[in-house]
Design an enzyme around this catalytic site. Structure first.
Site, PDB file in Angstrom:
ATOM      1  N   PHE A 146      33.806  29.515  72.974  1.00 26.29           N
ATOM      2  CA  PHE A 146      32.553  30.352  72.263  1.00 26.29           C
ATOM      3  C   PHE A 146      31.485  29.624  71.533  1.00 26.29           C
ATOM      4  N   ASP A 176      43.758  17.961  77.425  1.00 29.34           N
ATOM      5  CA  ASP A 176      44.079  18.523  76.436  1.00 29.34           C
ATOM      6  C   ASP A 176      43.890  17.581  75.187  1.00 29.34           C
ATOM      7  N   ALA A 196      37.562  21.886  69.817  1.00 30.69           N
ATOM      8  CA  ALA A 196      38.795  22.340  70.285  1.00 30.69           C
ATOM      9  C   ALA A 196      39.712  22.930  69.133  1.00 30.69           C
ATOM     10  N   ALA A 197      40.295  23.851  69.500  1.00 31.63           N
ATOM     11  CA  ALA A 197      41.022  24.619  68.530  1.00 31.63           C
ATOM     12  C   ALA A 197      41.795  26.030  68.968  1.00 31.63           C
ATOM     13  N   GLU A 198      42.852  26.250  68.439  1.00 30.70           N
ATOM     14  CA  GLU A 198      43.530  27.721  68.630  1.00 30.70           C
ATOM     15  C   GLU A 198      42.551  28.246  67.423  1.00 30.70           C
ATOM     16  N   THR A 245      36.356  25.640  59.185  1.00 31.05           N
ATOM     17  CA  THR A 245      35.917  26.870  58.972  1.00 31.05           C
ATOM     18  C   THR A 245      35.988  27.125  57.443  1.00 31.05           C
ATOM     19  N   ASP A 246      35.332  28.258  56.972  1.00 29.49           N
ATOM     20  CA  ASP A 246      35.231  28.792  55.762  1.00 29.49           C
ATOM     21  C   ASP A 246      36.723  29.130  55.271  1.00 29.49           C
ATOM     22  N   GLU A 247      37.452  29.541  56.062  1.00 28.16           N
ATOM     23  CA  GLU A 247      38.812  30.199  55.618  1.00 28.16           C
ATOM     24  C   GLU A 247      39.763  29.228  55.139  1.00 28.16           C
ATOM     25  N   TYR A 255      46.754  29.872  60.970  1.00 23.59           N
ATOM     26  CA  TYR A 255      45.328  29.333  61.402  1.00 23.59           C
ATOM     27  C   TYR A 255      44.783  28.504  60.576  1.00 23.59           C
ATOM     28  N   LYS A 309      43.713  24.262  60.198  1.00 22.99           N
ATOM     29  CA  LYS A 309      42.497  23.959  60.025  1.00 22.99           C
ATOM     30  C   LYS A 309      42.438  23.142  58.786  1.00 22.99           C
ATOM     31  N   ASN A 335      31.149  33.197  63.055  1.00 24.50           N
ATOM     32  CA  ASN A 335      30.051  33.300  64.078  1.00 24.50           C
ATOM     33  C   ASN A 335      30.014  34.716  65.025  1.00 24.50           C
ATOM     34  N   ARG A 373      46.213  43.457  59.031  1.00 25.08           N
ATOM     35  CA  ARG A 373      46.593  42.024  59.298  1.00 25.08           C
ATOM     36  C   ARG A 373      47.634  41.730  58.144  1.00 25.08           C
ATOM     37  N   GLY A 417      48.718  39.281  55.232  1.00 27.90           N
ATOM     38  CA  GLY A 417      47.872  38.218  54.440  1.00 27.90           C
ATOM     39  C   GLY A 417      46.360  38.275  54.306  1.00 27.90           C
TER      40      GLY A 417
HETATM   41  P1  NAD Z   1      37.462  29.381  71.012  1.00 25.25           P
HETATM   42  O1  NAD Z   1      38.651  29.884  70.752  1.00 25.25           O
HETATM   43  O2  NAD Z   1      36.356  30.581  71.536  1.00 25.25           O
HETATM   44  O3  NAD Z   1      37.295  28.200  71.923  1.00 25.25           O
HETATM   45  C1  NAD Z   1      38.096  26.977  71.635  1.00 25.25           C
HETATM   46  C2  NAD Z   1      38.096  26.119  72.823  1.00 25.25           C
HETATM   47  O4  NAD Z   1      39.004  25.232  72.523  1.00 25.25           O
HETATM   48  C3  NAD Z   1      38.409  26.749  74.133  1.00 25.25           C
HETATM   49  O5  NAD Z   1      37.533  26.529  75.273  1.00 25.25           O
HETATM   50  C4  NAD Z   1      40.048  26.283  74.624  1.00 25.25           C
HETATM   51  O6  NAD Z   1      40.295  26.121  75.850  1.00 25.25           O
HETATM   52  C5  NAD Z   1      39.660  24.865  73.876  1.00 25.25           C
HETATM   53  N1  NAD Z   1      41.086  24.197  73.510  1.00 25.25           N
HETATM   54  C6  NAD Z   1      42.175  24.793  72.831  1.00 25.25           C
HETATM   55  N2  NAD Z   1      43.156  23.968  72.764  1.00 25.25           N
HETATM   56  C7  NAD Z   1      42.701  22.870  73.167  1.00 25.25           C
HETATM   57  C8  NAD Z   1      43.304  21.575  73.499  1.00 25.25           C
HETATM   58  N3  NAD Z   1      44.694  21.430  73.187  1.00 25.25           N
HETATM   59  N4  NAD Z   1      42.573  20.577  73.986  1.00 25.25           N
HETATM   60  C9  NAD Z   1      41.298  20.797  74.571  1.00 25.25           C
HETATM   61  N5  NAD Z   1      40.647  22.097  74.331  1.00 25.25           N
HETATM   62  C10 NAD Z   1      41.408  23.032  73.770  1.00 25.25           C
HETATM   63  O7  NAD Z   1      36.800  29.158  69.332  1.00 25.25           O
HETATM   64  P2  NAD Z   1      35.694  29.020  68.891  1.00 25.25           P
HETATM   65  O8  NAD Z   1      35.447  30.502  68.313  1.00 25.25           O
HETATM   66  O9  NAD Z   1      34.499  28.646  69.920  1.00 25.25           O
HETATM   67  O10 NAD Z   1      35.701  27.933  67.577  1.00 25.25           O
HETATM   68  C11 NAD Z   1      35.257  26.694  67.896  1.00 25.25           C
HETATM   69  C12 NAD Z   1      35.756  25.738  66.496  1.00 25.25           C
HETATM   70  O11 NAD Z   1      34.998  26.535  65.401  1.00 25.25           O
HETATM   71  C13 NAD Z   1      37.315  25.869  66.193  1.00 25.25           C
HETATM   72  O12 NAD Z   1      37.536  24.551  65.743  1.00 25.25           O
HETATM   73  C14 NAD Z   1      37.072  26.786  65.158  1.00 25.25           C
HETATM   74  O13 NAD Z   1      38.118  26.645  64.037  1.00 25.25           O
HETATM   75  C15 NAD Z   1      35.891  26.747  64.328  1.00 25.25           C
HETATM   76  N6  NAD Z   1      35.193  27.819  63.631  1.00 25.25           N
HETATM   77  C16 NAD Z   1      35.146  29.273  64.410  1.00 25.25           C
HETATM   78  C17 NAD Z   1      34.255  30.136  63.755  1.00 25.25           C
HETATM   79  C18 NAD Z   1      34.185  31.516  64.424  1.00 25.25           C
HETATM   80  O14 NAD Z   1      33.793  32.453  63.893  1.00 25.25           O
HETATM   81  N7  NAD Z   1      34.623  31.792  65.778  1.00 25.25           N
HETATM   82  C19 NAD Z   1      33.811  30.080  62.379  1.00 25.25           C
HETATM   83  C20 NAD Z   1      33.984  28.638  61.999  1.00 25.25           C
HETATM   84  C21 NAD Z   1      34.606  27.873  62.383  1.00 25.25           C
HETATM   85  O1  TDX Z   2      40.673  44.599  65.988  1.00 24.58           O
HETATM   86  C1  TDX Z   2      40.301  43.863  64.793  1.00 24.58           C
HETATM   87  N1  TDX Z   2      39.958  44.835  63.885  1.00 24.58           N
HETATM   88  C2  TDX Z   2      39.550  44.390  62.531  1.00 24.58           C
HETATM   89  O2  TDX Z   2      39.761  45.233  61.724  1.00 24.58           O
HETATM   90  C3  TDX Z   2      39.754  42.514  64.752  1.00 24.58           C
HETATM   91  C4  TDX Z   2      40.136  41.788  65.829  1.00 24.58           C
HETATM   92  C5  TDX Z   2      39.319  42.273  63.361  1.00 24.58           C
HETATM   93  N2  TDX Z   2      39.521  43.019  62.410  1.00 24.58           N
HETATM   94  C6  TDX Z   2      38.839  42.393  61.074  1.00 24.58           C
HETATM   95  C7  TDX Z   2      39.755  41.353  60.478  1.00 24.58           C
HETATM   96  C8  TDX Z   2      38.931  40.428  59.830  1.00 24.58           C
HETATM   97  O3  TDX Z   2      38.688  41.136  58.400  1.00 24.58           O
HETATM   98  O4  TDX Z   2      37.701  42.054  61.053  1.00 24.58           O
HETATM   99  C9  TDX Z   2      37.657  40.907  60.513  1.00 24.58           C
HETATM  100  C10 TDX Z   2      36.985  39.604  61.605  1.00 24.58           C
HETATM  101  O5  TDX Z   2      38.181  39.337  62.259  1.00 24.58           O
HETATM  102  P1  TDX Z   2      38.090  38.265  63.354  1.00 24.58           P
HETATM  103  O6  TDX Z   2      37.089  38.492  64.569  1.00 24.58           O
HETATM  104  O7  TDX Z   2      39.655  38.018  63.906  1.00 24.58           O
HETATM  105  O8  TDX Z   2      37.786  37.049  62.455  1.00 24.58           O
HETATM  106  P2  TDX Z   2      38.451  36.213  61.208  1.00 24.58           P
HETATM  107  O9  TDX Z   2      39.870  36.596  61.083  1.00 24.58           O
HETATM  108  O10 TDX Z   2      37.446  36.739  59.925  1.00 24.58           O
HETATM  109  O11 TDX Z   2      38.118  34.835  61.469  1.00 24.58           O
HETATM  110  C11 TDX Z   2      37.154  34.276  62.201  1.00 24.58           C
HETATM  111  O12 TDX Z   2      36.264  33.478  61.291  1.00 24.58           O
HETATM  112  C12 TDX Z   2      36.444  32.298  60.669  1.00 24.58           C
HETATM  113  C13 TDX Z   2      37.191  33.418  63.317  1.00 24.58           C
HETATM  114  O13 TDX Z   2      38.105  34.000  64.286  1.00 24.58           O
HETATM  115  C14 TDX Z   2      38.014  31.982  63.105  1.00 24.58           C
HETATM  116  O14 TDX Z   2      37.996  31.297  64.187  1.00 24.58           O
HETATM  117  C15 TDX Z   2      36.970  31.457  62.166  1.00 24.58           C
HETATM  118  O15 TDX Z   2      37.400  30.202  61.584  1.00 24.58           O
END
Ligand code: NAD
Ligand code: TDX
Length: 339
Positions: A11, A59, A82-84, A125-127, A153, A157, A183, A276, A278
């Site tokens: 993303f 990877d 790159a991350a889970e 991440t802020d988490e 998670y 991080k 985001n 969820r 925790g």
């Molecule tokens: P995402 O899950 O959409 O994408 C993660 C990408 O990393 C995928 O394309 C996946 O294939 C790749 N990946 C996973 N394991 C890998 C490995 N071992 N080697 C190479 N590639 C690998 O995640 P996202 O939401 O785009 O988040 C990206 C980064 O931003 C992460 O580090 C996440 O912790 C951080 N972040 C996300 C948010 C959010 O709201 N989504 C907020 C703050 C920080």
């Molecule tokens: O089905 C749902 N129902 C629901 O109530 C889902 C998927 C989430 N939620 C709630 C849980 C959270 O309070 O919505 C809130 C947002 O959930 P997520 O989209 O799973 O995000 P969050 O757990 O806040 O984590 C996200 O923000 C920080 C990203 O997934 C992380 O990668 C990032 O680091």
């Protein structure tokens, strides 16, 4: 310069690549991504043929593969997305989070030490700060807030963040770290709150809100995050952490109701499900440092950003319908069936 962007088929990484290719056409971008369930090569299709772009399936835990890529590309900078990234999956199976998020970050930084680098930027991440109480709107996360992760998670991080700072202090690796709030925007995998609710609304499926929906997240449009990372990469001070957020706190339930309203769907689709484990109460970023030092401010307000996001999911149905027709089905059943 040549920039390796890891996780660029996900993303935020893909949005970052689009931003970099248009804002800095002189740079070469090499995307390294393992293409896990969250990575989608079709997202990168519009830039695949560009001469300043290269995609490598890799990877980040594969040390030999990472070193070979560094040897070949001699990058000036690495930005590690790159991350889970999904909290619920980390509760189900933490192992892969520790591997990719901690070990993978270590492997990338070892390659940076081995081959030399101008900058290693870690996307955090802020988490990692844990959560804030719902009734203390005066409290915000600053860069000095102690780490207090709640989920596997966020703990993974936090581990990566500590390792990044340790590599700076011990080996003098030129690192920067940013920690962003939630985001939203185009290309977000529909396991996350906003795209999941949009997809379910469009399919007239129940909208599963955890607990009472009172939890608060601080939302930022993905392009604003990408601009901030780019700024930190170019102008941020080595060894420093920058919080990124736009003071946009929302209760989950209010977001879901807004999505229903925008799509003209009844709120009766909302279903309150088991909370969820925790579950963090509230996130709220203080972005004063990045504003003061680098002049960053968000450009997209929430109403506007949410409308643009919904429009994107309406206009790109095949992108997410393909996703939710595959492995996602069994994930959804495991996660929400009988909840
Ligand atoms: P995402 O899950 O959409 O994408 C993660 C990408 O990393 C995928 O394309 C996946 O294939 C790749 N990946 C996973 N394991 C890998 C490995 N071992 N080697 C190479 N590639 C690998 O995640 P996202 O939401 O785009 O988040 C990206 C980064 O931003 C992460 O580090 C996440 O912790 C951080 N972040 C996300 C948010 C959010 O709201 N989504 C907020 C703050 C920080
Ligand atoms: O089905 C749902 N129902 C629901 O109530 C889902 C998927 C989430 N939620 C709630 C849980 C959270 O309070 O919505 C809130 C947002 O959930 P997520 O989209 O799973 O995000 P969050 O757990 O806040 O984590 C996200 O923000 C920080 C990203 O997934 C992380 O990668 C990032 O680091």
């Amino acid at each position: 310069m040549t920039v390796i962007v890891t996780g660029g088929a996900g993303f935020i990484g893909s949005n970052f690549i689009f931003h970099m290719l248009s804002a800095h056409p002189e740079d070469r971008i090499v995307c390294a991504d393992k293409l896990t369930y969250a990575g989608n090569l079709s997202t990168l299709r519009p830039v695949m043929e560009e001469s300043s772009f290269r995609f490598v399936k890799l990877d980040i835990c594969d040390r030999a593969g990472v070193y070979a890529l560094f040897e070949e590309e001699k990058p000036d900078a690495v930005v590690n997305f790159a991350a889970e990234s999904h909290v619920d999956r980390s509760i189900e199976d933490p192992g892969v989070f520790l591997r990719t998020n901690i070990i993978g970050t270590g492997v990338l930084m070892d390659a940076c030490r081995e081959f030399g680098i101008g900058r290693f930027h870690q996307v955090g991440t802020d988490e990692v700060y844990g959560d804030l109480p719902l009734d203390r709107s005066d409290l915000l996360f600053t860069e000095e807030t102690p780490l207090r992760a709640s989920s596997p998670y966020s703990a993974s991080k936090a581990g990566a963040d500590l390792l990044v700072m340790a590599y700076h202090r011990t080996y003098g690796l030129p690192v920067t770290l940013s920690r962003c709030s939630n985001n939203y925007g185009p290309y977000q995998f529909p396991e996350k709150l906003i795209p999941l609710m949009i997809a379910n609304c469009l399919n007239d499926k129940p909208l599963p809100v955890y607990g009472e929906g009172k939890n608060v997240r601080d939302w930022l449009y993905v392009e604003d995050h990408c601009r901030a990372v780019d700024l930190v990469l170019r102008k941020g001070r080595e060894g420093e952490c920058y919080n990124i957020g736009g003071h946009n706190e929302m209760h989950n339930i209010d977001i879901v109701k807004l999505i229903c309203a925008e799509l003209g769907k009844p709120e009766s689709l909302i279903t309150f499900v088991t909370d969820r484990k925790g579950h963090d109460q509230r996130y709220a970023i203080d972005p004063a440092k990045i504003r003061r030092e680098l002049g960053w401010t968000p450009e997209t307000g929430f109403q506007d950003g949410l409308r643009k996001t919904i429009r994107w999911y309406l206009d790109n149905r095949s992108w997410w319908e393909e996703i939710i027709s595959g492995e996602y089905q069994s994930y959804y059943q495991r996660m929400y069936g009988g909840r």
